[in-house]
Design a protein around this motif. Structure first.
Motif, mmCIF file in Angstrom:
data_model
loop_
_atom_site.group_PDB
_atom_site.id
_atom_site.type_symbol
_atom_site.label_atom_id
_atom_site.label_comp_id
_atom_site.label_asym_id
_atom_site.label_seq_id
_atom_site.Cartn_x
_atom_site.Cartn_y
_atom_site.Cartn_z
ATOM 1 N N MET A 26 84.059 -25.593 36.811
ATOM 2 C CA MET A 26 83.664 -24.987 34.403
ATOM 3 C C MET A 26 83.567 -23.521 34.395
ATOM 4 S SD MET A 26 82.027 -28.417 34.019
ATOM 5 C CE MET A 26 81.297 -28.157 32.839
ATOM 6 N N SER A 27 82.848 -22.940 35.497
ATOM 7 C CA SER A 27 81.351 -21.384 35.368
ATOM 8 C C SER A 27 83.349 -20.458 35.199
ATOM 9 C CB SER A 27 81.086 -21.439 36.684
ATOM 10 O OG SER A 27 79.662 -22.048 36.623
ATOM 11 N N GLN A 28 84.208 -20.471 36.593
ATOM 12 C CA GLN A 28 84.771 -20.112 36.223
ATOM 13 C C GLN A 28 86.145 -19.993 34.927
ATOM 14 O OE1 GLN A 28 87.603 -20.660 40.068
ATOM 15 N NE2 GLN A 28 85.295 -20.465 41.001
ATOM 16 N N ALA A 29 86.531 -20.910 34.216
ATOM 17 C CA ALA A 29 86.547 -21.092 33.131
ATOM 18 C C ALA A 29 86.163 -21.111 31.720
ATOM 19 C CB ALA A 29 87.329 -22.378 33.075
ATOM 20 N N ASP A 30 84.304 -19.874 32.213
ATOM 21 C CA ASP A 30 83.739 -19.590 31.284
ATOM 22 C C ASP A 30 83.633 -21.035 30.554
ATOM 23 O OD1 ASP A 30 81.836 -17.624 30.029
ATOM 24 O OD2 ASP A 30 83.953 -16.781 28.807
ATOM 25 N N ARG A 31 83.265 -22.217 30.860
ATOM 26 C CA ARG A 31 82.779 -22.990 30.347
ATOM 27 C C ARG A 31 81.774 -24.037 30.977
ATOM 28 N NH1 ARG A 31 88.195 -25.798 28.791
ATOM 29 N NH2 ARG A 31 87.119 -27.268 27.762
ATOM 30 N N GLY A 32 81.227 -23.135 31.693
ATOM 31 C CA GLY A 32 79.677 -22.943 32.640
ATOM 32 C C GLY A 32 78.014 -23.534 32.427
ATOM 33 N N ASP A 33 78.106 -23.154 30.649
ATOM 34 C CA ASP A 33 76.768 -22.953 29.726
ATOM 35 C C ASP A 33 76.249 -24.838 30.232
ATOM 36 O OD1 ASP A 33 74.237 -23.249 28.387
ATOM 37 O OD2 ASP A 33 75.361 -21.891 27.021
ATOM 38 N N PRO A 34 75.383 -25.555 30.509
ATOM 39 C CA PRO A 34 74.976 -26.195 30.779
ATOM 40 C C PRO A 34 73.960 -26.879 29.002
ATOM 41 C CG PRO A 34 73.112 -25.046 31.987
ATOM 42 C CD PRO A 34 74.458 -24.477 31.648
ATOM 43 N N THR A 35 73.835 -25.850 28.719
ATOM 44 C CA THR A 35 73.455 -26.645 27.575
ATOM 45 C C THR A 35 74.274 -26.865 26.239
ATOM 46 O OG1 THR A 35 73.179 -24.153 26.174
ATOM 47 C CG2 THR A 35 71.701 -24.576 27.705
ATOM 48 N N VAL A 36 76.078 -26.728 26.685
ATOM 49 C CA VAL A 36 76.736 -26.907 25.636
ATOM 50 C C VAL A 36 77.574 -26.651 25.518
ATOM 51 C CG1 VAL A 36 75.501 -25.748 23.312
ATOM 52 C CG2 VAL A 36 77.111 -24.328 25.268
ATOM 53 N N ASP A 37 78.375 -26.456 27.162
ATOM 54 C CA ASP A 37 79.417 -27.450 27.802
ATOM 55 C C ASP A 37 79.724 -27.948 28.854
ATOM 56 O OD1 ASP A 37 80.980 -24.800 27.093
ATOM 57 O OD2 ASP A 37 80.162 -23.469 28.690
ATOM 58 N N GLY A 38 78.670 -28.663 29.518
ATOM 59 C CA GLY A 38 78.537 -30.050 30.351
ATOM 60 C C GLY A 38 78.205 -29.795 31.391
ATOM 61 N N VAL A 39 77.333 -31.109 32.005
ATOM 62 C CA VAL A 39 76.186 -30.938 33.206
ATOM 63 C C VAL A 39 77.586 -31.902 33.801
ATOM 64 C CG1 VAL A 39 74.322 -30.383 32.225
ATOM 65 C CG2 VAL A 39 75.087 -32.571 32.672
ATOM 66 N N VAL A 40 76.980 -31.593 35.439
ATOM 67 C CA VAL A 40 77.847 -32.397 36.608
ATOM 68 C C VAL A 40 76.463 -33.064 37.164
ATOM 69 C CG1 VAL A 40 79.386 -32.794 38.787
ATOM 70 C CG2 VAL A 40 79.827 -30.619 37.127
ATOM 71 N N ILE A 41 76.734 -34.323 37.823
ATOM 72 C CA ILE A 41 75.480 -34.660 39.114
ATOM 73 C C ILE A 41 76.422 -35.222 39.686
ATOM 74 C CG2 ILE A 41 74.091 -36.575 38.480
ATOM 75 C CD1 ILE A 41 73.993 -34.541 36.111
#
Length: 384
Positions: A298-313
């Motif tokens: 997610m971070s490498q795809a520039d989609r790593g903002d946990p406030t809008v892109d998503g979270v992983v548990i």
């Protein structure tokens, strides 16, 4: 060795029975063995008191045991070692952070209890080493085996080797038919992860109809750990009906060649490419290596903002997840801890109770806690 004394006692008893008793043994009259087909991944699975019958080479119902088998077994009240005791332990690996906590805990607990611990590394992801190690254990004639084999398809073959020699088994994390199970309440860990992710989504006011539920699978593991994912999905389906059915994704992350981390990263990268508009993602997998791979993709795809892109548990509270949570710059914002550094404190007493002929639960659960930025320093303070 304690096992040799038991074998001699067993032979003497058999000789007396042959000489004095002419009544045939009828199979259906033998007590039931609830460990043969129990499913620790089933939240409705009953937990029974059992004891090991060394003459028959199987666990059986301990019908006279009192109390709640799920709640009342106490490691601190377990039996002490009687004579020379040998435990054969086949750890998952000597590589992963989780195992680097479990393995020393077993060694320390064995030393404290005054028992010998034989260790044969299963060398995950090898699918041949667990079978070779079972043969090696049998050759050494241990009193009991602790099998940390994570391949469900190998469990029957492994157990057949120990059953043939009347050696009791404790299975770690993946159930083995005919063994007492020690490990995570896998379904509970999935629910805990989902509850945390749902609370995160609510705090950041994610629109339910746009949320995406993502689980990283490894079908090779199978068995009880699968519920770490399925319970996560079930929680959202039951409690968040506004999430469209088409927004649920189970992504295969087989790791035979790439390894758990890189395999998860590659599979998630492919999924992100195929779903360029997906955001408000709540994701999990069966362990932190895979969870970190998901978050890295997610971070490498520039989609790593946990406030809008998503979270992983994640699951396990491995160093790789704890570092990401503490740094605060990753979608990996939580992990469910099983406290692997305490495994030996429970498993060795459980083994000693079994060897003493005491009643033990057919399933023993580890303690769990969701670790996040809010409590990481309480459970895992930084070393000075």
């Amino acid at each position: 060795m304690l096992r040799k004394h038991r074998i001699l006692t067993m032979l003497l008893r058999v000789a007396l029975l042959v000489a004095l008793v002419a009544i045939p043994v009828v199979a259906q009259d033998m007590p039931g063995n609830p460990t043969m087909d129990q499913d620790p991944g089933d939240p409705d699975q009953a937990v029974y008191w059992v004891s090991y019958n060394f003459e028959e080479g199987a666990y059986e119902l301990a019908e006279d045991a009192e109390g709640d088998a799920m709640m009342d077994w106490d490691a601190s009240m377990a039996a002490e070692a009687m004579g020379d005791v040998t435990i054969c332990f086949t750890p998952e690996s000597e590589e992963f952070d989780f195992d680097l906590k479990v393995n020393p805990s077993m060694a320390n607990a064995a030393e404290a209890a005054g028992v010998e611990l034989l260790v044969f590394n299963n060398a995950y992801p090898s699918t041949t080493q667990p079978l070779e190690n079972a043969d090696a254990c049998v050759t050494r004639e241990p009193d009991i085996v602790v099998s940390f084999n994570v391949f469900a398809e190998l469990t029957e073959a492994i157990m057949s080797k120990y059953n043939a020699e009347n050696i009791p088994v404790i299975a770690v994390d993946v159930t083995h038919p005919g063994s007492v199970f020690w490990g995570a309440d896998n379904c509970a860990t999935g629910r805990y992860a989902a509850e945390f992710a749902a609370a995160w989504a609510a705090e950041h006011m994610w629109p339910e109809e746009e949320m995406v539920v993502f689980t990283g699978l490894d079908p090779a593991v199978g068995g009880a750990p699968a519920c770490r994912n399925t319970a996560f999905t079930d929680y959202f389906k039951e409690n968040h009906p506004g999430i469209p059915e088409e927004n649920y994704f189970d992504v295969d992350m087989r790791t035979a060649e790439l390894g758990p981390n890189a395999g998860a990263l590659a599979a998630t990268t492919d999924w992100l490419t195929a779903n360029p508009d997906a955001k408000y993602i709540v994701a999990t997998s069966i362990n932190d290596d895979r969870a970190f791979g998901i978050a890295s993709a997610m971070s490498q795809a520039d989609r790593g903002d946990p406030t809008v892109d998503g979270v992983v548990i994640g699951k396990n509270a491995d160093a790789i997840a704890l570092d990401a949570i503490r740094a605060g710059n990753s979608p990996l914002v939580g992990t469910v801890s099983f406290f692997p550094e305490r495994y030996g404190d429970f498993i060795v007493p459980l083994a000693l109770d079994i060897l003493a002929g005491n009643a033990v639960p057919s399933i023993v659960r580890v303690p769990h806690e969701v670790i996040s930025a809010d409590n990481i320093d309480t459970y895992y303070p930084e070393e000075e």
